[in-house]
Design an enzyme around this catalytic site. Structure first.
Site, PDB file in Angstrom:
ATOM      1  N   GLU A   1       9.609  15.959  66.900  1.00 11.67           N
ATOM      2  CA  GLU A   1       9.476  17.323  67.420  1.00 11.67           C
ATOM      3  C   GLU A   1       8.284  17.497  68.372  1.00 11.67           C
ATOM      4  OE1 GLU A   1       9.223  20.935  68.525  1.00 11.67           O
ATOM      5  OE2 GLU A   1       7.687  20.465  67.040  1.00 11.67           O
TER       6      GLU A   1
ATOM      7  N   SER B   1       5.713  20.251  61.433  1.00  8.99           N
ATOM      8  CA  SER B   1       6.906  19.413  61.261  1.00  8.99           C
ATOM      9  C   SER B   1       6.908  18.317  62.321  1.00  8.99           C
ATOM     10  CB  SER B   1       8.169  20.250  61.437  1.00  8.99           C
ATOM     11  OG  SER B   1       8.198  21.290  60.494  1.00  8.99           O
TER      12      SER B   1
ATOM     13  N   ARG C   1      14.133  25.006  68.358  1.00  9.29           N
ATOM     14  CA  ARG C   1      12.979  24.199  68.784  1.00  9.29           C
ATOM     15  C   ARG C   1      13.186  23.637  70.198  1.00  9.29           C
ATOM     16  NH1 ARG C   1      11.332  26.163  64.657  1.00  9.29           N
ATOM     17  NH2 ARG C   1      10.031  25.198  63.080  1.00  9.29           N
TER      18      ARG C   1
HETATM   19  N1  EPU Z   1      12.436  19.786  50.999  1.00 11.15           N
HETATM   20  C1  EPU Z   1      12.478  18.578  50.353  1.00 11.15           C
HETATM   21  N2  EPU Z   1      11.335  17.813  50.345  1.00 11.15           N
HETATM   22  C2  EPU Z   1      10.185  18.215  50.938  1.00 11.15           C
HETATM   23  C3  EPU Z   1      10.146  19.477  51.593  1.00 11.15           C
HETATM   24  C4  EPU Z   1      11.293  20.246  51.607  1.00 11.15           C
HETATM   25  O1  EPU Z   1      13.503  18.174  49.807  1.00 11.15           O
HETATM   26  O2  EPU Z   1       9.213  17.456  50.910  1.00 11.15           O
HETATM   27  C5  EPU Z   1      13.650  20.630  51.033  1.00 11.15           C
HETATM   28  C6  EPU Z   1      13.377  21.980  50.402  1.00 11.15           C
HETATM   29  O3  EPU Z   1      13.639  21.946  49.046  1.00 11.15           O
HETATM   30  C7  EPU Z   1      14.333  22.892  51.109  1.00 11.15           C
HETATM   31  C8  EPU Z   1      14.437  22.274  52.483  1.00 11.15           C
HETATM   32  O4  EPU Z   1      13.950  20.926  52.385  1.00 11.15           O
HETATM   33  O5  EPU Z   1      15.614  22.849  50.535  1.00 11.15           O
HETATM   34  C9  EPU Z   1      13.729  23.060  53.570  1.00 11.15           C
HETATM   35  O6  EPU Z   1      12.339  23.049  53.339  1.00 11.15           O
HETATM   36  P1  EPU Z   1      11.364  24.169  53.980  1.00 11.15           P
HETATM   37  O7  EPU Z   1      11.811  25.532  53.604  1.00 11.15           O
HETATM   38  O8  EPU Z   1       9.980  23.773  53.642  1.00 11.15           O
HETATM   39  O9  EPU Z   1      11.614  24.085  55.541  1.00 11.15           O
HETATM   40  P2  EPU Z   1      11.835  22.884  56.586  1.00 11.15           P
HETATM   41  O10 EPU Z   1      13.253  22.892  57.020  1.00 11.15           O
HETATM   42  O11 EPU Z   1      11.310  21.602  56.049  1.00 11.15           O
HETATM   43  C10 EPU Z   1      11.395  24.390  58.681  1.00 11.15           C
HETATM   44  C11 EPU Z   1      10.561  24.340  59.927  1.00 11.15           C
HETATM   45  C12 EPU Z   1       9.105  24.724  59.611  1.00 11.15           C
HETATM   46  C13 EPU Z   1       9.120  26.143  59.056  1.00 11.15           C
HETATM   47  C14 EPU Z   1      10.005  26.167  57.778  1.00 11.15           C
HETATM   48  C15 EPU Z   1      10.182  27.565  57.239  1.00 11.15           C
HETATM   49  C16 EPU Z   1      11.590  22.681  61.389  1.00 11.15           C
HETATM   50  C17 EPU Z   1      11.471  21.317  62.011  1.00 11.15           C
HETATM   51  N3  EPU Z   1      10.612  23.015  60.516  1.00 11.15           N
HETATM   52  O12 EPU Z   1      10.905  23.381  57.801  1.00 11.15           O
HETATM   53  O13 EPU Z   1       8.388  24.728  60.836  1.00 11.15           O
HETATM   54  O14 EPU Z   1       7.810  26.565  58.725  1.00 11.15           O
HETATM   55  O15 EPU Z   1      11.339  25.680  58.110  1.00 11.15           O
HETATM   56  O16 EPU Z   1      11.007  28.289  58.107  1.00 11.15           O
HETATM   57  O17 EPU Z   1      12.511  23.408  61.694  1.00 11.15           O
HETATM   58  C18 EPU Z   1       6.985  23.449  62.275  1.00 11.15           C
HETATM   59  O18 EPU Z   1       7.894  23.492  63.110  1.00 11.15           O
HETATM   60  O19 EPU Z   1       5.898  22.847  62.511  1.00 11.15           O
HETATM   61  C19 EPU Z   1       7.199  24.042  60.956  1.00 11.15           C
HETATM   62  C20 EPU Z   1       6.314  23.924  59.974  1.00 11.15           C
END
Ligand code: EPU
Length: 353
Positions: free
Chosen positions: A339, A240, A165
């Site tokens: 972000e 995010s 990012r």
């Molecule tokens: N999780 C929680 N609670 C929640 C949501 C998620 O505990 O409310 C846990 C999930 O269980 C999982 C982990 O957090 O173990 C990761 O969740 P997720 O796969 O939804 O991904 P993220 O790390 O929250 C990142 C990116 C997203 C991207 C997804 C999929 C960043 C800041 N965000 O989110 O990007 O779509 O991975 O690759 O890196 C964006 O940048 O706007 C965005 C949506």
């Protein structure tokens, strides 16, 4: 067409959080000549320049002085090599429409990045990424106009200094250039990448392991995003709101003593990424509401504007973000970094306000 510069224009329709704010001066540019004319105007009248793309990664904390330039430059071109194609998209093309165009033509590589909001020109600034792929993986080069001089410059992948990012355009080149177009190298062979756990699980659940096409991956990614992430057209948001923090493995080991279930993604150099969504969720904020604003009920990393009672303001949104940052800091001693780019208010280097 000649350039039309307007005064006191509402930016509410131009930001996906639907935050209320005005641009002192505003123009929409549809080609490079208009962009250069707008920059000349700003220079002549000593106006600060703010480029505006899809508006899906910004927080408007107040009105913007100077000239806001809406980048509405469209089009794409391509050249085919043996088993790859280099596609150049103009900055104002919608990212997701571009992904669909490439898939329709049998050019592969962007499917995991389906349904990301925003335009092509903004994609390199934060090196957009999702489901195990990031822009840098496909990126060749970009062309940008230097705001101070109107000179067109080319940046190859190394020059862009991509990281998680992050890029040159958030650091040394911040506020210095306006991106005109971006070039990506895609494959004409249908190779898929389902390394991301949530995507792998979705593939298995759909029973598609045996014969998985890039088109099917794109559809699954769309489905996952539609279940977890609010549609900005319905519930305004900026995706995010925080970066996933990257911390030392030694600190992870200590946290794991207390929170063995904490998810981690190993990174090079004895570092690990922790999902900020998990940290916020643990602090009990998922689904919380503060007036018109809130934390999304299915993804704790996404702040939303429910637009009740006239809608929330940028200041109120940043106050909610501070509340989350404080809670995570108190409980985990981890500092979350915002972000999206905050405009209309001073921003500190560590992402705090
Ligand atoms: N999780 C929680 N609670 C929640 C949501 C998620 O505990 O409310 C846990 C999930 O269980 C999982 C982990 O957090 O173990 C990761 O969740 P997720 O796969 O939804 O991904 P993220 O790390 O929250 C990142 C990116 C997203 C991207 C997804 C999929 C960043 C800041 N965000 O989110 O990007 O779509 O991975 O690759 O890196 C964006 O940048 O706007 C965005 C949506």
């Amino acid at each position: 067409m000649s350039l039309r510069i307007e005064q006191h224009i509402s930016l509410q329709p131009f930001n996906s959080l639907a935050l209320p704010a005005y641009a002192e001066y505003f123009c929409s540019v549809t080609d490079k000549q208009q962009l250069l004319a707008a920059l000349d105007y700003a220079r002549e009248h000593q106006l600060e320049v703010t480029p505006l793309g899809g508006g899906s990664n910004l927080v408007l904390a107040g009105d913007l002085s100077g000239l806001v330039i809406y980048l509405n430059i469209k089009g794409f071109s391509y050249s085919v090599a043996d088993d790859s194609v280099e596609v150049t998209f103009a900055a104002g093309e919608s990212w997701h429409q571009g992904v669909l165009t490439t898939l329709q033509r049998g050019w592969y590589g962007l499917e995991n990045l389906s349904l990301i909001p925003g335009n092509m020109g903004a994609a390199p600034i934060q090196n957009i990424g999702a489901y195990g792929v990031e822009l840098a993986d496909l990126f060749v080069s970009l062309r940008a106009v230097e705001i101070a001089t109107g000179k067109t410059c080319e940046f190859d992948k190394a020059a862009c200094q991509f990281a998680y990012r992050d890029s040159l355009f958030k650091n040394a080149a911040r506020d210095r250039y306006i991106i005109l177009d971006i070039s990506l190298r895609l494959s004409t062979n249908p190779v898929v990448n389902i390394s991301y756990p949530a995507l792998q699980a979705a593939v298995a659940e759909a029973g598609l392991e045996a014969d998985l096409s890039p088109e099917a991956v794109s559809q699954l990614v769309c489905q996952i995003r539609q279940t977890k992430l609010p549609d900005p057209a319905v519930t305004p948001n900026a995706g995010s709101f925080f970066k996933n923090p990257v911390i030392a493995d030694s600190a992870v080991a200590e946290l794991h003593n207390q929170y063995p279930e904490m998810p981690t993604y190993p990174q090079p150099q004895q570092l690990s990424k922790i999902p900020a969504a998990w940290l916020i969720d643990q602090c009990g904020f998922k689904g919380v509401r503060r007036g018109s604003l809130g934390v999304h009920k299915h993804q704790a990393l996404v702040l939303v504007n429910y637009q009740t009672d006239g809608g929330g303001t940028g200041e109120q949104l940043l106050a909610l973000a501070e509340e989350l940052r404080d809670a995570v800091w108190q409980r985990f001693a981890i500092r979350l970094e915002i972000e999206p780019r905050v405009y209309g208010q001073a921003e500190l280097a560590d992402g705090s306000l």
